[in-house]
Write a protein that holds these residues in place. Structure first.
Motif, PDB file in Angstrom:
ATOM      1  N   ALA A  43       0.909  -1.235  -0.115  1.00 12.52           N
ATOM      2  CA  ALA A  43       0.107   0.076  -0.070  1.00 12.52           C
ATOM      3  C   ALA A  43       0.864   1.379  -0.014  1.00 12.52           C
ATOM      4  N   ALA A  44       1.885   1.188   0.645  1.00  9.20           N
ATOM      5  CA  ALA A  44       2.975   2.465   0.731  1.00  9.20           C
ATOM      6  C   ALA A  44       3.525   2.591  -0.679  1.00  9.20           C
ATOM      7  N   SER A  45       4.102   1.440  -1.106  1.00 10.72           N
ATOM      8  CA  SER A  45       4.726   1.712  -2.428  1.00 10.72           C
ATOM      9  C   SER A  45       3.676   2.236  -3.437  1.00 10.72           C
ATOM     10  N   ARG A  46       2.616   1.776  -3.431  1.00 12.40           N
ATOM     11  CA  ARG A  46       1.434   2.027  -4.360  1.00 12.40           C
ATOM     12  C   ARG A  46       1.295   3.464  -4.318  1.00 12.40           C
ATOM     13  N   ALA A  47       1.158   3.982  -3.048  1.00 13.34           N
ATOM     14  CA  ALA A  47       0.909   5.573  -2.701  1.00 13.34           C
ATOM     15  C   ALA A  47       1.947   6.291  -3.040  1.00 13.34           C
ATOM     16  N   GLY A  48       3.034   5.748  -3.533  1.00 11.66           N
ATOM     17  CA  GLY A  48       4.594   6.588  -3.714  1.00 11.66           C
ATOM     18  C   GLY A  48       5.132   6.969  -2.591  1.00 11.66           C
ATOM     19  N   ILE A  49       5.055   6.301  -1.374  1.00 11.66           N
ATOM     20  CA  ILE A  49       5.756   6.619  -0.037  1.00 11.66           C
ATOM     21  C   ILE A  49       6.900   6.097  -0.332  1.00 11.66           C
ATOM     22  N   ASP A  50       8.008   6.703   0.526  1.00  7.07           N
ATOM     23  CA  ASP A  50       9.222   6.150   0.844  1.00  7.07           C
ATOM     24  C   ASP A  50       9.244   5.259   1.780  1.00  7.07           C
ATOM     25  N   LEU A  51       9.728   3.936   1.536  1.00  2.03           N
ATOM     26  CA  LEU A  51       9.499   2.745   2.556  1.00  2.03           C
ATOM     27  C   LEU A  51      10.395   3.168   3.710  1.00  2.03           C
ATOM     28  N   ASP A  52      11.319   3.779   3.798  1.00  3.02           N
ATOM     29  CA  ASP A  52      12.430   4.427   4.950  1.00  3.02           C
ATOM     30  C   ASP A  52      11.629   5.460   5.504  1.00  3.02           C
ATOM     31  N   ASP A  53      10.645   5.926   5.269  1.00  2.46           N
ATOM     32  CA  ASP A  53       9.918   7.105   6.078  1.00  2.46           C
ATOM     33  C   ASP A  53       8.814   6.377   7.083  1.00  2.46           C
ATOM     34  N   ALA A  54       9.538   6.074   8.402  1.00  4.69           N
ATOM     35  CA  ALA A  54       8.693   5.254   9.317  1.00  4.69           C
ATOM     36  C   ALA A  54       7.565   5.995   9.721  1.00  4.69           C
ATOM     37  N   GLN A  55       7.461   7.228   9.876  1.00  2.00           N
ATOM     38  CA  GLN A  55       6.105   7.770  10.124  1.00  2.00           C
ATOM     39  C   GLN A  55       5.021   7.798   9.121  1.00  2.00           C
ATOM     40  N   ALA A  56       5.484   8.001   7.906  1.00  2.85           N
ATOM     41  CA  ALA A  56       4.627   8.076   6.754  1.00  2.85           C
ATOM     42  C   ALA A  56       3.882   6.616   6.660  1.00  2.85           C
ATOM     43  N   VAL A  57       5.069   5.568   6.649  1.00  2.00           N
ATOM     44  CA  VAL A  57       4.420   4.171   6.361  1.00  2.00           C
ATOM     45  C   VAL A  57       3.459   3.748   7.605  1.00  2.00           C
ATOM     46  N   ALA A  58       3.932   4.169   8.895  1.00  2.00           N
ATOM     47  CA  ALA A  58       3.053   4.004   9.941  1.00  2.00           C
ATOM     48  C   ALA A  58       1.634   4.536   9.713  1.00  2.00           C
ATOM     49  N   ALA A  59       1.433   5.673   9.187  1.00  2.00           N
ATOM     50  CA  ALA A  59       0.169   6.180   8.907  1.00  2.00           C
ATOM     51  C   ALA A  59      -0.408   5.354   8.131  1.00  2.00           C
ATOM     52  N   VAL A  60      -0.001   4.693   6.894  1.00  4.80           N
ATOM     53  CA  VAL A  60      -0.315   3.715   5.946  1.00  4.80           C
ATOM     54  C   VAL A  60      -0.881   2.692   6.778  1.00  4.80           C
ATOM     55  N   ALA A  61      -0.021   2.168   7.696  1.00  4.53           N
ATOM     56  CA  ALA A  61      -0.368   0.888   8.298  1.00  4.53           C
ATOM     57  C   ALA A  61      -1.648   1.118   9.390  1.00  4.53           C
ATOM     58  N   ARG A  62      -1.793   2.278   9.986  1.00  2.00           N
ATOM     59  CA  ARG A  62      -2.924   2.598  10.794  1.00  2.00           C
ATOM     60  C   ARG A  62      -4.198   2.571   9.923  1.00  2.00           C
ATOM     61  N   GLY A  63      -4.139   3.036   8.739  1.00  6.22           N
ATOM     62  CA  GLY A  63      -5.242   3.073   7.772  1.00  6.22           C
ATOM     63  C   GLY A  63      -5.593   2.015   6.709  1.00  6.22           C
ATOM     64  N   LEU A  64      -4.735   0.660   6.924  1.00 13.59           N
ATOM     65  CA  LEU A  64      -4.977  -0.325   6.320  1.00 13.59           C
ATOM     66  C   LEU A  64      -6.360  -0.822   6.040  1.00 13.59           C
ATOM     67  N   ASP A  65      -6.708  -0.674   4.855  1.00 15.14           N
ATOM     68  CA  ASP A  65      -8.149  -1.204   4.608  1.00 15.14           C
ATOM     69  C   ASP A  65      -7.872  -2.754   3.826  1.00 15.14           C
ATOM     70  N   LEU A  66      -7.799  -3.676   4.671  1.00 23.79           N
ATOM     71  CA  LEU A  66      -7.361  -4.914   4.283  1.00 23.79           C
ATOM     72  C   LEU A  66      -8.421  -6.100   4.855  1.00 23.79           C
ATOM     73  N   HIS A  67      -8.759  -6.835   3.963  1.00 23.24           N
ATOM     74  CA  HIS A  67      -9.722  -7.904   4.641  1.00 23.24           C
ATOM     75  C   HIS A  67      -9.490  -9.305   3.773  1.00 23.24           C
ATOM     76  N   PHE A  68      -9.775 -10.255   4.877  1.00 21.24           N
ATOM     77  CA  PHE A  68      -9.434 -11.382   4.294  1.00 21.24           C
ATOM     78  C   PHE A  68     -10.746 -12.185   4.126  1.00 21.24           C
ATOM     79  N   ARG A  69     -11.154 -12.964   3.186  1.00 17.85           N
ATOM     80  CA  ARG A  69     -12.428 -13.585   2.851  1.00 17.85           C
ATOM     81  C   ARG A  69     -12.056 -14.789   2.289  1.00 17.85           C
ATOM     82  N   LYS A  70     -12.596 -15.844   2.583  1.00 19.99           N
ATOM     83  CA  LYS A  70     -12.471 -17.287   1.895  1.00 19.99           C
ATOM     84  C   LYS A  70     -11.035 -17.302   1.094  1.00 19.99           C
ATOM     85  N   GLY A  71     -10.031 -17.120   1.753  1.00 23.60           N
ATOM     86  CA  GLY A  71      -8.836 -17.393   1.185  1.00 23.60           C
ATOM     87  C   GLY A  71      -8.160 -16.151   0.233  1.00 23.60           C
TER      88      GLY A  71
END
Ligand code: CDP
Length: 215
Positions: A43-71
């Motif tokens: 999600a971070a890389s698709r949003a063009g965020i620098d993966l070494d930017d801890a705070q920006a990536v943490a914001a992505v993690a907090r807003g993660l719209d991730l769902h698991f269903r039927k595998g």
């Protein structure tokens, strides 16, 4: 309290397969914590965020719209099941997993997977940081040669060609990063039982875990 079994270990040690088998036998829920780090990296890389930017990536993690269903896994409504498993995504995962703010952002999400009748959680720090009170903690290892061969077979079965030497170098580099980072480095919990499954079938490992759990 809801019982938890944790399975931690290095890449391609067979944690996911073993966790699935044990959870299936016991009728427990499953947490593939690596998928959360993979989804965050993706999600971070698709949003063009620098993966070494801890705070920006943490914001992505907090807003993660991730769902698991039927595998299947969806990210912001898009099916990312295959994208999550890609080698490149594994590398992005290990890059974002090195940031403590990212780990903090994903902590509650992981704890929420603990539901009756029980949970099998696999990752790097399930027994050390996330579920320190787990009833059974397993540290799963396999030789680098075995792990490279298993990864190779997986890729071949998906029609992807790769050299065993290259895969082995990649997994050793990822292990080195996971072990040497300061945020939740990969290491066995003090009370973990170690299992080297290099020469074991999945059924043998599963049955051994179930015996440990019954003891
Ligand atoms: O099994 P494999 O290493 O291929 O992938 P994974 O378990 O999905 O983990 C991908 C990466 O996420 C790892 O290399 C770790 O850096 C990170 N990770 C972590 O830091 N903590 C976890 N609980 C799970 C994964």
């Amino acid at each position: 309290d809801v019982p938890v079994i944790t399975i931690d270990g290095p890449t391609a040690s067979g944690k996911g397969t073993l966790a699935d088998e044990v959870a299936h036998e016991l009728g427990y829920w499953i947490l593939d914590s690596g998928a959360l780090y993979r989804a965050t990296g993706l999600a971070a890389s698709r949003a063009g965020i620098d993966l070494d930017d801890a705070q920006a990536v943490a914001a992505v993690a907090r807003g993660l719209d991730l769902h698991f269903r039927k595998g299947r896994a969806t990210l912001a409504g898009e099916d990312v099941t295959e994208a999550l498993r890609a080698e490149a995504t594994g590398l992005m995962a290990s890059q974002v997993a090195a940031h403590q703010p990212v780990r903090d952002a994903l902590q509650q999400l992981q704890l929420d997977f603990r539901r009756a009748p029980g949970l099998v959680a696999d990752g790097r720090d399930m027994g050390t940081a996330i579920f320190p009170d787990a009833g059974l903690k397993v540290f799963l290892t396999a030789s680098a040669a075995t792990r490279a061969e298993r990864r190779h077979k997986q890729l071949i079965s998906k029609g992807i060609s790769a050299s065993i030497e290259g895969l082995r170098a990649d997994l050793e580099a990822r292990d080195a990063r996971d072990k040497s980072r300061s945020a939740s480095p990969l290491k066995p919990a003090a009370d973990a039982l170690s299992l080297d499954n290099s020469a074991q079938t999945i059924e043998e490992s599963r049955d051994l875990l179930l015996r440990w759990w019954a003891e």
